[in-house]
Structure formats: structure tokens, C-alpha cells
Design a protein around this motif. Structure first.
Motif, short mmCIF file in Angstrom:
data_model
loop_
_atom_site.label_atom_id
_atom_site.label_comp_id
_atom_site.label_asym_id
_atom_site.label_seq_id
_atom_site.Cartn_x
_atom_site.Cartn_y
_atom_site.Cartn_z
N LYS A 196 40.29 38.34 48.30
CA LYS A 196 40.65 39.28 47.24
C LYS A 196 40.06 38.89 45.89
CE LYS A 196 44.90 40.46 49.62
NZ LYS A 196 46.34 40.38 49.62
N SER A 251 42.28 35.60 44.59
CA SER A 251 43.71 35.32 44.64
C SER A 251 44.07 34.19 45.60
CB SER A 251 44.48 36.58 45.04
OG SER A 251 44.14 36.98 46.34
N ARG A 252 43.18 33.84 46.50
CA ARG A 252 43.49 32.81 47.48
C ARG A 252 42.21 32.21 48.04
NH1 ARG A 252 46.90 33.69 53.12
NH2 ARG A 252 47.12 31.47 53.57
#
Length: 191
Positions: free
Chosen positions: A110, A146-147
Motif C-alpha cells: 500500500k 503502510s507496511r
């Protein structure tokens, strides 16, 4: 003296046959193994073997008890690279050491920025060889993700950028990585 039951009873499931100490499971009793860390589970649906190490599930592709090595595949990523169940792959370094041909890749999810051409990309993220610290030092850390997940692989990085990113990633994750088992520190019994 070795227990006669342990000498006679080896672990066999699918392509893994005649597996002995420190592994145990199926019809090979716990007392014949090197502790809970080496518990093998035979998955009857597809005759594959799995092992749980530090709450991470791995599919065991091969074991060589003579050379003290095994080939592991992170089960969650092999099934669906877009839905990792845990973050970075962690193996206790006092017990497990990555094989000489293994190295880490980092998968980012993301990401809000456009894809840098030095990254491989696929439908839900991007990836690059190297660990977090190395990527940050080289200013190769993508912004706005995001990760991220780190996972070892043995497949060499050839040309994984562009549209072939998912193909490479699937191949690398399915192939897995080699782990050397340090018997001396991990368990008290001798082979």
C-alpha cells in the motif's frame, strides 16, 4: 544409548522420508526429537510437512539431517503474497542460520508514491532485495508505504522489475530458502 523406538521410527510424509533426530512428529514420538521447536506436522490433504517456528508457519520442502540443513517456505506468503499473516521472518540466530545462497527481500504494501523503476512490482505492492537498514542507508526506502515484510529467498535476482515482478516473487517465495540448523546450541543431545 539411543532408544530403539527412535532408531526404528523415522518421520515420513510426502516427499520427506527417513527424517530422524532432532525432528519428530506423526508416528515419531516427542521423546525422539530435540524439543517442541522440531515438531513436524504432516498435512494429509496434500502430503506436505509444516513446522511452526516462533509462531510462524513454514512449509518444509526438504530436510538433510546429515548436512543439518532444511529448505523452508513461508506458508502465508506462498499462499497469498498480498495477505502476510506476520511481519518479518524471524528465525532464532543461535539455532538457525540462513544458508550462504539466501538473502532477504523486502516487500512493501500500500505505497502511495509512484513505483520506482528499481523495484519489482505486483498488484498489491512493490519489493526489492535487501533488508530494511540497508535500503534506508542507500535511500532506497519507498515513501508512503503502510507496511513492509522481510523474507529470505534463494532465487537469484535477475530481472524482476516491471511486469515480471509477480512472476519472480511467486517463484522466489515458492522456492523458499535454506536454513542451517545449529545442533550444538539448539539441543543437548548429540546426533
Amino acid at each position: 544409548m539411543e532408544d530403539p523406538v527412535c532408531r526404528e521410527q523415522s518421520y515420513s510424509c510426502g516427499s520427506l522420508t527417513n527424517i530422524s533426530y532432532p525432528f519428530w512428529g506423526l508416528n515419531r514420538p516427542h521423546s525422539c526429537g530435540g524439543g517442541d521447536l522440531f515438531n513436524l506436522k504432516c498435512n494429509g490433504d496434500d502430503n506436505t510437512t509444516s513446522i511452526l517456528i516462533d509462531s510462524q508457519s513454514f512449509t518444509v520442502k526438504e530436510i538433510n539431517t546429515t548436512a543439518h540443513i532444511m529448505r523452508l517456505v513461508r506458508t502465508d506468503l506462498a499462499h497469498d503474497v498480498c495477505s502476510p499473516q506476520v511481519n518479518d521472518t524471524y528465525l532464532n540466530p543461535s539455532i538457525f542460520q540462513l544458508g550462504s545462497g539466501s538473502y532477504n527481500i523486502t516487500i512493501f504494501y500500500k505505497c502511495s508514491t509512484s513505483v520506482d523503476t528499481s523495484f519489482g512490482y505486483f498488484r498489491c505492492g512493490i519489493f526489492r532485495d535487501g533488508v530494511e537498514d540497508e535500503l534506508q542507508k542507500k535511500s532506497l526506502w519507498p515513501k508512503g508505504c503502510s507496511r513492509h515484510v522481510q523474507v529470505p529467498v534463494d532465487v537469484p535476482l535477475l530481472n524482476y522489475v516491471g511486469d515480471h515482478g509477480l512472476d519472480f516473487l511467486k517463484q522466489a517465495l515458492a522456492s523458499g530458502f535454506t536454513v542451517i540448523i545449529n545442533f550444538g546450541r539448539s539441543i543437548g543431545k548429540s546426533l
